[in-house]
Each structure stands twice: as C-alpha cells, then as structure tokens.
Design a protein around this motif. Sequence first.
Motif, PDB file in Angstrom:
ATOM      1  N   ALA A 182      74.132  24.301  26.567  1.00  0.00           N
ATOM      2  CA  ALA A 182      74.195  23.144  27.463  1.00  0.00           C
ATOM      3  C   ALA A 182      73.828  23.551  28.889  1.00  0.00           C
ATOM      4  CB  ALA A 182      75.591  22.528  27.416  1.00  0.00           C
ATOM      5  N   ALA A 183      74.358  24.703  29.343  1.00  0.00           N
ATOM      6  CA  ALA A 183      74.028  25.189  30.686  1.00  0.00           C
ATOM      7  C   ALA A 183      72.537  25.495  30.791  1.00  0.00           C
ATOM      8  CB  ALA A 183      74.847  26.434  31.004  1.00  0.00           C
ATOM      9  N   TYR A 184      71.969  26.067  29.736  1.00  0.00           N
ATOM     10  CA  TYR A 184      70.546  26.378  29.712  1.00  0.00           C
ATOM     11  C   TYR A 184      69.694  25.107  29.813  1.00  0.00           C
ATOM     12  CZ  TYR A 184      66.048  27.123  27.420  1.00  0.00           C
ATOM     13  OH  TYR A 184      64.714  27.104  27.113  1.00  0.00           O
ATOM     14  N   LEU A 185      70.081  24.064  29.099  1.00  0.00           N
ATOM     15  CA  LEU A 185      69.304  22.816  29.115  1.00  0.00           C
ATOM     16  C   LEU A 185      69.354  22.167  30.494  1.00  0.00           C
ATOM     17  CD1 LEU A 185      70.333  21.338  25.639  1.00  0.00           C
ATOM     18  CD2 LEU A 185      68.145  22.393  26.268  1.00  0.00           C
ATOM     19  N   VAL A 186      70.518  22.187  31.132  1.00  0.00           N
ATOM     20  CA  VAL A 186      70.621  21.650  32.492  1.00  0.00           C
ATOM     21  C   VAL A 186      69.763  22.461  33.447  1.00  0.00           C
ATOM     22  CG1 VAL A 186      72.200  21.284  34.434  1.00  0.00           C
ATOM     23  CG2 VAL A 186      72.906  20.661  32.116  1.00  0.00           C
ATOM     24  N   LEU A 187      69.832  23.781  33.324  1.00  0.00           N
ATOM     25  CA  LEU A 187      69.043  24.651  34.192  1.00  0.00           C
ATOM     26  C   LEU A 187      67.553  24.426  33.969  1.00  0.00           C
ATOM     27  CD1 LEU A 187      69.833  28.354  34.945  1.00  0.00           C
ATOM     28  CD2 LEU A 187      67.515  27.698  34.337  1.00  0.00           C
ATOM     29  N   ALA A 188      67.149  24.301  32.706  1.00  0.00           N
ATOM     30  CA  ALA A 188      65.724  24.104  32.400  1.00  0.00           C
ATOM     31  C   ALA A 188      65.187  22.805  32.980  1.00  0.00           C
ATOM     32  CB  ALA A 188      65.521  24.133  30.885  1.00  0.00           C
ATOM     33  N   LYS A 189      66.023  21.777  33.053  1.00  0.00           N
ATOM     34  CA  LYS A 189      65.574  20.482  33.562  1.00  0.00           C
ATOM     35  C   LYS A 189      65.635  20.396  35.087  1.00  0.00           C
ATOM     36  CE  LYS A 189      66.370  15.488  33.206  1.00  0.00           C
ATOM     37  NZ  LYS A 189      64.907  15.217  33.101  1.00  0.00           N
ATOM     38  N   PHE A 190      66.720  20.920  35.673  1.00  0.00           N
ATOM     39  CA  PHE A 190      66.943  20.702  37.098  1.00  0.00           C
ATOM     40  C   PHE A 190      66.634  21.923  37.968  1.00  0.00           C
ATOM     41  CE2 PHE A 190      69.648  17.602  34.963  1.00  0.00           C
ATOM     42  CZ  PHE A 190      69.293  16.438  35.640  1.00  0.00           C
ATOM     43  N   ALA A 191      66.406  23.084  37.351  1.00  0.00           N
ATOM     44  CA  ALA A 191      66.023  24.276  38.117  1.00  0.00           C
ATOM     45  C   ALA A 191      65.097  25.139  37.274  1.00  0.00           C
ATOM     46  CB  ALA A 191      67.268  25.056  38.539  1.00  0.00           C
ATOM     47  N   PRO A 192      63.928  24.606  36.895  1.00  0.00           N
ATOM     48  CA  PRO A 192      63.053  25.314  35.947  1.00  0.00           C
ATOM     49  C   PRO A 192      62.472  26.620  36.489  1.00  0.00           C
ATOM     50  CG  PRO A 192      61.931  23.409  36.863  1.00  0.00           C
ATOM     51  CD  PRO A 192      63.356  23.324  37.324  1.00  0.00           C
ATOM     52  N   TRP A 193      62.413  26.776  37.804  1.00  0.00           N
ATOM     53  CA  TRP A 193      61.829  27.992  38.375  1.00  0.00           C
ATOM     54  C   TRP A 193      62.892  29.044  38.704  1.00  0.00           C
ATOM     55  CZ3 TRP A 193      56.586  28.427  38.580  1.00  0.00           C
ATOM     56  CH2 TRP A 193      55.852  27.250  38.404  1.00  0.00           C
ATOM     57  N   ALA A 194      64.133  28.781  38.351  1.00  0.00           N
ATOM     58  CA  ALA A 194      65.226  29.692  38.714  1.00  0.00           C
ATOM     59  C   ALA A 194      65.090  31.046  38.023  1.00  0.00           C
ATOM     60  CB  ALA A 194      66.568  29.058  38.362  1.00  0.00           C
ATOM     61  N   ASP A 195      65.761  32.021  38.578  1.00  0.00           N
ATOM     62  CA  ASP A 195      65.778  33.374  38.016  1.00  0.00           C
ATOM     63  C   ASP A 195      66.259  33.310  36.564  1.00  0.00           C
ATOM     64  OD1 ASP A 195      66.673  36.063  37.311  1.00  0.00           O
ATOM     65  OD2 ASP A 195      66.407  36.532  39.426  1.00  0.00           O
ATOM     66  N   PRO A 196      65.467  33.821  35.614  1.00  0.00           N
ATOM     67  CA  PRO A 196      65.828  33.692  34.197  1.00  0.00           C
ATOM     68  C   PRO A 196      66.938  34.640  33.747  1.00  0.00           C
ATOM     69  CG  PRO A 196      63.782  34.912  34.406  1.00  0.00           C
ATOM     70  CD  PRO A 196      64.136  34.438  35.790  1.00  0.00           C
ATOM     71  N   LEU A 197      67.316  35.615  34.569  1.00  0.00           N
ATOM     72  CA  LEU A 197      68.307  36.605  34.143  1.00  0.00           C
ATOM     73  C   LEU A 197      69.739  36.230  34.501  1.00  0.00           C
ATOM     74  CD1 LEU A 197      66.628  40.056  34.910  1.00  0.00           C
ATOM     75  CD2 LEU A 197      67.061  39.031  32.686  1.00  0.00           C
ATOM     76  N   LEU A 198      69.927  35.383  35.501  1.00  0.00           N
ATOM     77  CA  LEU A 198      71.276  35.112  35.994  1.00  0.00           C
ATOM     78  C   LEU A 198      72.195  34.547  34.910  1.00  0.00           C
ATOM     79  CD1 LEU A 198      70.700  33.736  39.612  1.00  0.00           C
ATOM     80  CD2 LEU A 198      72.008  35.756  38.956  1.00  0.00           C
ATOM     81  N   SER A 208      67.382  30.278  43.978  1.00  0.00           N
ATOM     82  CA  SER A 208      66.293  31.030  43.341  1.00  0.00           C
ATOM     83  C   SER A 208      65.204  30.094  42.846  1.00  0.00           C
ATOM     84  CB  SER A 208      66.838  31.874  42.183  1.00  0.00           C
ATOM     85  OG  SER A 208      67.231  31.068  41.094  1.00  0.00           O
ATOM     86  N   ASP A 209      65.590  28.905  42.392  1.00  0.00           N
ATOM     87  CA  ASP A 209      64.601  27.904  41.986  1.00  0.00           C
ATOM     88  C   ASP A 209      63.739  27.495  43.173  1.00  0.00           C
ATOM     89  OD1 ASP A 209      63.611  25.710  40.042  1.00  0.00           O
ATOM     90  OD2 ASP A 209      64.320  24.548  41.770  1.00  0.00           O
ATOM     91  N   SER A 210      64.376  27.286  44.306  1.00  0.00           N
ATOM     92  CA  SER A 210      63.634  26.901  45.508  1.00  0.00           C
ATOM     93  C   SER A 210      62.723  28.033  45.987  1.00  0.00           C
ATOM     94  CB  SER A 210      64.619  26.518  46.613  1.00  0.00           C
ATOM     95  OG  SER A 210      63.959  26.222  47.819  1.00  0.00           O
ATOM     96  N   ALA A 211      63.211  29.262  45.920  1.00  0.00           N
ATOM     97  CA  ALA A 211      62.423  30.395  46.409  1.00  0.00           C
ATOM     98  C   ALA A 211      61.231  30.700  45.509  1.00  0.00           C
ATOM     99  CB  ALA A 211      63.320  31.629  46.518  1.00  0.00           C
ATOM    100  N   ARG A 212      61.356  30.478  44.212  1.00  0.00           N
ATOM    101  CA  ARG A 212      60.297  30.823  43.269  1.00  0.00           C
ATOM    102  C   ARG A 212      59.325  29.678  43.006  1.00  0.00           C
ATOM    103  NH1 ARG A 212      61.604  34.773  39.133  1.00  0.00           N
ATOM    104  NH2 ARG A 212      63.198  36.199  39.873  1.00  0.00           N
TER     105      ARG A 212
END
Length: 471
Positions: free
Chosen positions: A62-78, A449-453
Amino acid sequence: MSEVSDSPVLMPAKRRGAQLIMLAFAVVIVMVAYANVGLALDDKIPSGMLTYGLSLGGLMLAAYLVLAKFAPWADPLLLPLVTLVNGLGLVMIYRLEQGGQAGASATNQLIMTAVGVILFSVTLIVLRDHRVLQRLTYTAGLIGLLLLISPMTPVLGKEINGARIWISVGGFSIQPAEFAKIALVIFFAGYLVAKRDVLALAGRRLLFIDLPRARDLGPVLITWGVSIGVLVMQKDLGSSLLLFGAFVIMLYVATQRTSWVLIGILLFVGGAYIAGQIFSHVGARFDVWLDPTNEIYYGNAAVCLQNPPADPMCSKSFQTMQGLFGFGAGGILGTGLGQGHPKLIPLAFSDFIFAATGEELGLTGLMAILMIYALIVQRGLRTSLAARDPYSKLLAGGLSFILAWQVFIIVGGVTNLIPLTGLVTPFMSQGGSALLANWILIALLVRMSDSARRPPPQAIQNEGLTQVFQR
C-alpha cells in the motif's frame, strides 16, 4: 535503444519495478527471520507467520502504491530499507514476547506500523510541495515548543521510569517530543535560511577560528537554554541532546562556520556539567555512566530480574550492565535468533532492543543493521545535496541528521559510550510515538527526494514528443 530505455519519461517506471523487487526481498528476509525464531523456540514454523507476513507485505505494498502515484521520482531505496529495519524490529519483539518478557507485543507493534504507514501515505498525499512548510516556519517553531513543554502540564503530564516526557490522553500515552523534533527541524530550516547571511558574519579571530559576533549568539543561546531546561525539568537527556545537536549542525551547514560547532559543544557540555552539580537527578545519571559496576547503582541482581524490578536501585545501572552482558554473550556471530536470553535485559523490547539483538545476532548482525541505518541517512543526505533550493537542502539535511544522531545516541547509551538517554532505536523499538514520528520523517524525505530528482516539466514534455516520433 539504450537511449530510449534510459529516458526521463521511462525512468520512474524502471525505478518502481526495481523498488518493488527490493521491497519484496525485504519482506522475505523478515519472514525468514520470523520462521527462524519459531524453529529455535518450538522446532516448528510459527502458526501466525502467514498472518504477519501478509500483513507486513500488504502494508508495504500500500505504501509503495501511494509512493508510485504521488512521488514517482522519489529515491527507490528509502522505503525498502525502512521496511527491512521495521520488520526486523517486529521479529525481535515477537521473539521477546514468546520468550516471556512482560510488555512485549508484536501485534501492537504491527498495529502501530500500520498507523505509521497511514501517516506516511497521508503526508505524501496532502503535502504535494514541501516548500509550503517554509511559510509555516514560526508556526512550526511554536508547535514544537508547545509539544516539548506539554509533559510539564499538571493535567496531561505523566512521569514514567523517572522521566516526565509523556502526556496521557484518553488512556493512551504519547511522547510529544518525538513529534516536536520534526516541527523544530522545520523551524530551524526556515529560520536559518532567512538569517544565514547574518549568522555567517565573522567577528573576532581567535587562533585559527573566526568567532561569530556577540550579537548573533542569541539563537544558539535560546536553543541551549531550552535544551538544558528539557534536561533538568523533564529529566530527558535524549531529547535535550537531540534538539541542541540538530540546531548546531544545521547552523553549521547553513553558515559553514566551524566556530558554531565548537561553541555548541562547549555550551552543552558546560551546561550539562553545571546541571549535574546542582540537580541530583542529573548528576546521578552521569555517576552511573562513569561507574556502572558500582554495587550502589547495580543493585541486587536476583531482585532486579523480577519483572517489574522491586529494588529502586534497579533503575540505575542494572539495565546498562545487563545489556553489556548481552553484547558479550553474543560475541561476533551471536547465539542465533531465539537461542539467547534477552529476557534478562529489562525493557529489551523498548530502550534496549539493540542490546537484545546484539546477543542473538552478534556484532556481525549489529553491523549489518547499522549499515541499513547508514544507507537511510546517506539517501537523505544525497537528497539534500541534490535539492535545488537552500530550504530543501537544510530541511533534508536536518531530518537526515536527527535520524543519524538518534541512532548514535541510543547505541552509545546501551554500550555505555555516553550516558543512557532513554531514546529508542528508530523503527525497531516497540512504541507508538517514535515509530509514527519516524514514518512521517521518512515521508518528508521521500517528498523532497521526488522534488529533487524530478526533471523540469519542459524536459519531460520534449522527451515525450521524441518518444512519439521515434515510434
């Protein structure tokens, strides 16, 4: 072909796929550890393994799906790294619960993890642009101060284990300092960005150091006074050290003046020493740190092993010594999950979960866990370096630092490198306030991180048109 696959338009999808694999791998590691505990204790796979595994996996999906939709460019390791350390904490709490330590509850910790994931998701959904927090600089500072002093109120405040750092609301206990640290870092970042040019001005030169002007010492003196007040009034060395350390380091990052760090160290050490001479409860903490084997502090081991301990001396150095004995029993490789005696360490599911883990995973396992924390901090600092504006750089750096600083303080305390502070190990220790606050902290780092990337909109649009024409 490689140019097409590495384009800015397709990169988020590639990262999300890799992130999902790493997330699944983290959950698998946690489940293997969970099965190992059951096999060691009862020679069989735990009956609740499927429930715990599906629950943890479902939460992180669920956290992954939210991140993928609302912060797709975020750091993938966090997210995978936090999932791994949070899951290992669940395993250790389950092991302590099955071992008979009163107070340990893996089910409660899983519930709080679910609430933490909800707060993580809500933060990403609501906070689309973290830079709006800069407009709330002084509001965040006021909220942080109110949270810090709230345990001192006669109605809400509650003293537990000698420290007045809790408030009780409707039968639930909350540690407001855990949320105050985030609010205060937001305040520090906004304030230092606005005042950094003034604070960077040099005054007199002493040897090889340019000292700041006397008129500019106000902010650091105020923060120092608040941190010493927390130490004296609430008997909370951990929050005091965390608060002042965060401000001094962020001040150094903003101004690049080494003199601020030296002044900060002198102020805190001097203030703590004076407080130790004046206030007995502060001095006792330092006496125990300097001589934990003294029988005056250690108490009667047979009595102290009762749960809860009946001897008031047990609250002094007994816990520290039992933790050190646990580290010694673990050695290099540990006794193995489920094969040690962590129940002998009071509050092993909370303040001393690092010591309990050290007994069963050994120095090797502890170094691996510290490496996970180091990677989380490194990704946060990398976000700070990649940020495009000074406020984002300071905020990401400050949040990363308080996470690293908290790990250092708790590890230093349980190994007797520094006085024991009462902080808990982030994501691993049982407890709601710290876990929820740290999930919010990770959400802020993910947002930044999404904003920076994220590439500029024009670059994405041009790349999209290129893809269309190539097809």
